[in-house]
Structure formats: structure tokens, C-alpha cells
Design an enzyme around this catalytic site. Structure first.
Site, short mmCIF file in Angstrom:
data_model
loop_
_atom_site.label_atom_id
_atom_site.label_comp_id
_atom_site.label_asym_id
_atom_site.label_seq_id
_atom_site.Cartn_x
_atom_site.Cartn_y
_atom_site.Cartn_z
N ARG A 179 1.44 4.23 -3.03
CA ARG A 179 1.18 5.63 -2.71
C ARG A 179 2.43 6.47 -2.88
O ARG A 179 2.35 7.64 -3.31
CB ARG A 179 0.64 5.75 -1.27
N SER A 233 0.83 -1.21 0.00
CA SER A 233 0.00 0.00 0.00
C SER A 233 0.87 1.26 0.00
O SER A 233 0.59 2.22 -0.73
CB SER A 233 -0.89 0.03 1.25
N ARG A 249 -13.86 -6.94 -10.73
CA ARG A 249 -13.96 -6.30 -9.40
C ARG A 249 -14.76 -5.00 -9.47
O ARG A 249 -14.67 -4.26 -10.44
CB ARG A 249 -12.56 -6.09 -8.83
N SER A 289 -13.32 1.23 2.73
CA SER A 289 -12.30 0.93 1.73
C SER A 289 -11.26 2.05 1.68
O SER A 289 -11.60 3.21 1.39
CB SER A 289 -12.94 0.78 0.35
N ASP A 299 -6.78 -8.25 4.63
CA ASP A 299 -5.97 -9.08 3.72
C ASP A 299 -5.38 -10.30 4.42
O ASP A 299 -4.80 -11.18 3.77
CB ASP A 299 -4.84 -8.24 3.11
C1 S3P Z 1 -5.59 -1.39 0.03
C2 S3P Z 1 -6.81 -1.39 0.65
C3 S3P Z 1 -7.59 -2.62 0.86
C4 S3P Z 1 -6.73 -3.86 0.75
C5 S3P Z 1 -5.86 -3.83 -0.46
C6 S3P Z 1 -4.94 -2.62 -0.42
C7 S3P Z 1 -4.90 -0.09 -0.17
O1 S3P Z 1 -8.61 -2.71 -0.12
O2 S3P Z 1 -7.54 -5.01 0.73
O3 S3P Z 1 -5.08 -5.00 -0.55
O4 S3P Z 1 -3.71 -0.07 -0.52
O5 S3P Z 1 -5.54 0.94 0.02
P1 S3P Z 1 -9.99 -1.88 0.00
O6 S3P Z 1 -9.72 -0.46 -0.16
O7 S3P Z 1 -10.82 -2.43 -1.12
O8 S3P Z 1 -10.56 -2.21 1.33
#
Ligand code: S3P
Length: 423
Positions: free
Chosen positions: A22, A18, A118, A163, A311
Site C-alpha cells: 500500500r 500489506s 485465483r 476481503s 494468513d
Molecule cells: C491482504 C488481504 C488478505 C490476505 C492477504 C493480504 C491485503 O487477502 O490474505 O495475504 O494485503 O489486503 P484477502 O483480501 O483475499 O482476504
């Protein structure tokens, strides 16, 4: 295959996925040269690099895990000449949509056969309310997405699903809006976007589940050290936890409290997990994690805990198969729309091993401690976390697994197989 009696050793897991995505996005938006160290070198994060390069950003790999990024500023991107392929990466397409919604040009973004199933309405709806024009397949629900960026208006948006990707897409678009934008989350999700935006000079404020971002005119470059990914560490935490007498040390793992639900659950099941050398690096809490295995007991995972371990649920299901009693996980319906339907995938795989388990629409239960067969056939469903969870089970149970696809592991953790084999 012989069951390993215990595992011990020291490992360094790869950079946080993540934060790596970013770092590339926000460095591209800033003015000046950014440096990213500890970057996750994997399929998913490579997709974000490709996306930003196609918008004109110069990204150089100084080494496997270090990037030098020449930011274009908030308004310096150019229209890509071709369709952007986000591969398997939900983070690339969803957060990317927030950025593209504000650009004065046209983009088409798609992904692999899993990503194209998705849900995207969750980003299309709020970004359209801000004024962007976004179309998608099947009634604006699935990729490919066609995005024509517009001058964006402010919104206050109460997200129907928790999310971090959706929150991040809206906050990113909010940098370009005509006045402050507020998102309200149903439950707190990972806050890497808020932390990083604050560090590069954006005005982000808020407490708990309500976050506001002000429009920005320029952002500062970043010098980011990416911590180890707790979601990758989770496979080793669970592996050591279920094997009484095991001890692993995981160096330099991100322990942002919005991500450490897996640690709390494994502790509740009886594992000993300690954080040592706790520190803050590039605005994120980091620690060395020591995990010691015990005989585990079942626990329940409640809806409000889910975002902090979303996750990690597949590997927690594996841990549950070793724990005595019935573990029940509820409020996790989002698992149905991850890289695979992770509820269906785990129940099918655990059932193939003779483990007692069952599913709910929003979760599953697993009953342990199970006895494990000598061999079994399982399916990863093209999902890296399902594949790695089943390989953890193979190592701990000594079951010889035939797994249809392990190439998907490259999505987040290319060295996983060699690392688990080395223990
Ligand atoms: C993520 C957020 C989560 C996670 C994904 C990575 C992110 O998903 O499951 O692996 O980097 O913001 P969601 O935003 O769909 O909850």
C-alpha cells in the site's frame, strides 16, 4: 533430527507485506516525494514496485529497506508498454485493478501459475458496476485481466466475501468516482488502506464494516515507517508457544487489532504473550512482543475471528498438533483460494506426519498432542506460508522434513530459513 528442547532469543521480523504494497501504491498516487522505511524487500512487494514503475512512477531504492518515490498524482500515470506481471501477488493484481480501472488507458495484468488460478470476479464485478471495462480468462474469472479504464460512477457495494484486497480496490477506484463510494464488509478486515488514505488527505469515513471514500483531486506524499509483519512474526510466536520454557522477543511488530487474531488464539491455548513498548508509528499500532511457551490446550476458531488471522491459520494448525485436544477451525473457506488451497495443503501435510486431522469445506480440525516421526516428506504447494509452517513444525518436533519447494518463501520472508536456524 533432534527436537530443540526450547528456543530463546530476540528477532526483528521483516516489514509488513500489506502495508509495504500500500505504501508504494499510495505514494505513487500522491504529489511530491514520499519516503518508505522498513519496506518488505521480497518477491511479492517487488511486483507492486514493477507495476508502478511500468505506469511511469520513479521509485528509487535508497537501501534494501528504504524507498524514495516520486508520486505522479492521481492523473499522471502513463499506459504501460507491456503486460504487467504480478507474479504470485494477489494484493498487486487485486488492489492494482482498482487503480487501473480508473486510468484512461489499456492494461493487461497477469501472474504466475498459482495467481492465474485465483478468483478475480470479486474485483471485476464491483469495478465493472462502477463503469470500468475488465475482462478475464474463463468467463471473467481468472487472470490475465484486460482493463480499459473509464470515468467511474459511484456505488454502494456490499461485499459477498470479507476481503481487504477487494475493499481496497473499490476504495482506490472510489478516489476517481463522480461521488462518494461506500463498501460494506461482511466482517471487519485489515484497515491499512483506510488508515493510510486518511493520512494522505483522502476523505475516508465510516465505522466498523461500512466505509465511505470521497473522490479526491490531490493527495499528500507519505513518510511511512512500516512495522514488522505480524503474519511473519506468527511463525515465531507459534514456534515458541508450543515449546514449554521457550522465550522469544520480537521487536517492532505491527499489532493492528484487525491483524492480531493469532495472538488471541495462542493466548487462549495457554501461551503467555505480552505486548511491551506499545506505540503508534505512521498511524499503525506497534509493540515489542514477548512470547513464552507452555503446554498448550486445544481451542476452537470461530468464523467471526477468521479475517483477523486468515494468513496465520496454517501455522495455527501446527500449534494445534502440539496442543492437547481437538482444535476446530470453521468459516475459513477463503483458505481454499489463497496462494494454494491451504485447507487441503495442511491436511495433506499433517496426515503425512501421522497427525490426526480432517477437513471441512470451510475449515479443518487437528487433534493433539501428536507424536512426530523422525522423518517425513511434505509439499509446500508453491505456497510460502505452507512451507514456513512446515519448517516451524520441523524445528519444534525435530522431524526431518523433505520439502519439495522452499524457494516460494521468498514471496514474503526471504530470510526466514536463516532466522529460524539461528534460534
Ligand atoms: C491482504 C488481504 C488478505 C490476505 C492477504 C493480504 C491485503 O487477502 O490474505 O495475504 O494485503 O489486503 P484477502 O483480501 O483475499 O482476504
Amino acid at each position: 533430527m533432534k527436537r530443540s528442547p526450547r528456543v530463546y532469543g530476540e528477532i526483528v521480523v521483516p516489514g509488513d507485506k500489506s502495508i509495504s504494497h500500500r505504501a508504494v501504491l499510495f505514494a505513487s498516487l500522491s504529489e511530491g516525494i514520499s519516503r518508505v522505511r522498513g519496506f518488505l524487500d521480497a518477491e511479492d512487494t517487488a511486483r507492486t514496485i514493477v507495476m508502478m514503475k511500468s505506469l511511469g512512477v520513479k521509485i528509487e531504492r535508497v537501501s534494501k529497506e528504504e524507498l524514495r518515490i516520486e508520486g505522479r498524482g492521481l492523473r499522471g500515470f502513463s499506459e504501460p508498454e507491456d503486460v504487467i506481471d504480478a507474479g504470485n501477488s494477489g494484493t498487486t493484481i487485486r488492489i492494482g485493478a482498482g487503480l487501473l480501472a480508473a486510468q484512461p488507458f489499456f492494461t493487461v495484468i497477469t501472474g504466475d501459475s498459482y495467481l492465474r488460478r485465483r478468483p478475480m470476479a470479486r474485483v471485476i464485478l464491483p469495478l465493472s458496476q462502477m463503469g470500468a471495462s475488465i475482462q478475464g480468462r474463463n468467463g471473467d474469472r481468472f487472470p490475465p485481466l484486460c482493463i480499459r479504464g473509464k470515468a467511474l460512477k459511484s456505488i454502494r457495494y456490499a461485499m459477498p466475501v470479507a476481503s481487504a484486497q477487494v475493499k481496497s480496490a473499490i476504495l482506490l477506484a472510489g478516489l476517481y468516482a463522480d461521488s462518494p463510494v461506500t463498501v460494506v464488509e461482511p466482517l471487519p478486515t485489515r484497515d491499512h488502506t483506510e488508515r493510510m488514505l486518511g493520512a494522505i488527505g483522502a476523505a475516508v469515513s465510516g465505522e466498523g464494516t461500512e466505509i465511505t471514500v470521497n473522490p479526491a483531486s490531490r493527495l499528500l506524499p507519505i513518510d511511512q515507517i512500516v512495522p514488522g509483519d505480524i503474519s511473519s512474526a506468527a511463525f515465531f510466536l507459534a514456534l515458541a508457544a508450543v515449546m514449554d520454557g521457550s522465550e522469544l522477543v520480537l521487536r517492532g511488530v505491527g499489532v493492528n487489532p484487525r491483524r492480531t487474531g493469532v495472538v488471541e488464539v495462542l493466548r487462549r491455548m495457554g501461551a503467555e504473550i505480552l505486548f511491551e513498548n506499545e506505540r503508534v508509528e505512521s498511524g499503525e499500532p506497534v509493540a515489542d512482543i514477548v512470547v513464552r511457551g507452555k503446554d498448550l490446550a486445544a481451542t476452537n476458531i470461530f468464523p467471526e475471528e477468521v479475517p483477523a488471522l486468515i494468513d496465520e491459520i496454517p501455522v495455527l494448525c501446527v500449534a494445534a498438533a502440539f496442543a492437547s485436544g481437538r482444535t476446530e477451525i470453521r468459516g475459513a473457506g477463503e483458505l481454499r483460494v489463497k496462494e494454494s488451497d491451504r485447507i487441503g495443503a495442511m491436511v495433506a501435510n499433517l496426515t503425512a506426519l501421522g497427525i490426526s486431522c480432517g477437513e471441512y469445506e470451510d475449515g479443518l480440525w487437528v487433534e493433539g498432542p501428536s507424536s512426530f516421526p523422525d522423518r517425513a516428506v511434505c509439499r509446500s504447494m508453491g505456497d510460502h506460508r505452507i512451507a514456513m509452517s512446515m519448517l516451524v513444525l520441523q524445528k519444534a518436533a525435530g522431524t526431518e522434513l523433505t520439502l519439495d519447494d522452499t524457494a516460494c518463501i521468498d514471496t514474503s520472508f526471504p530470510d526466514f530459513r536463516s532466522m529460524i536456524a539461528s534460534l
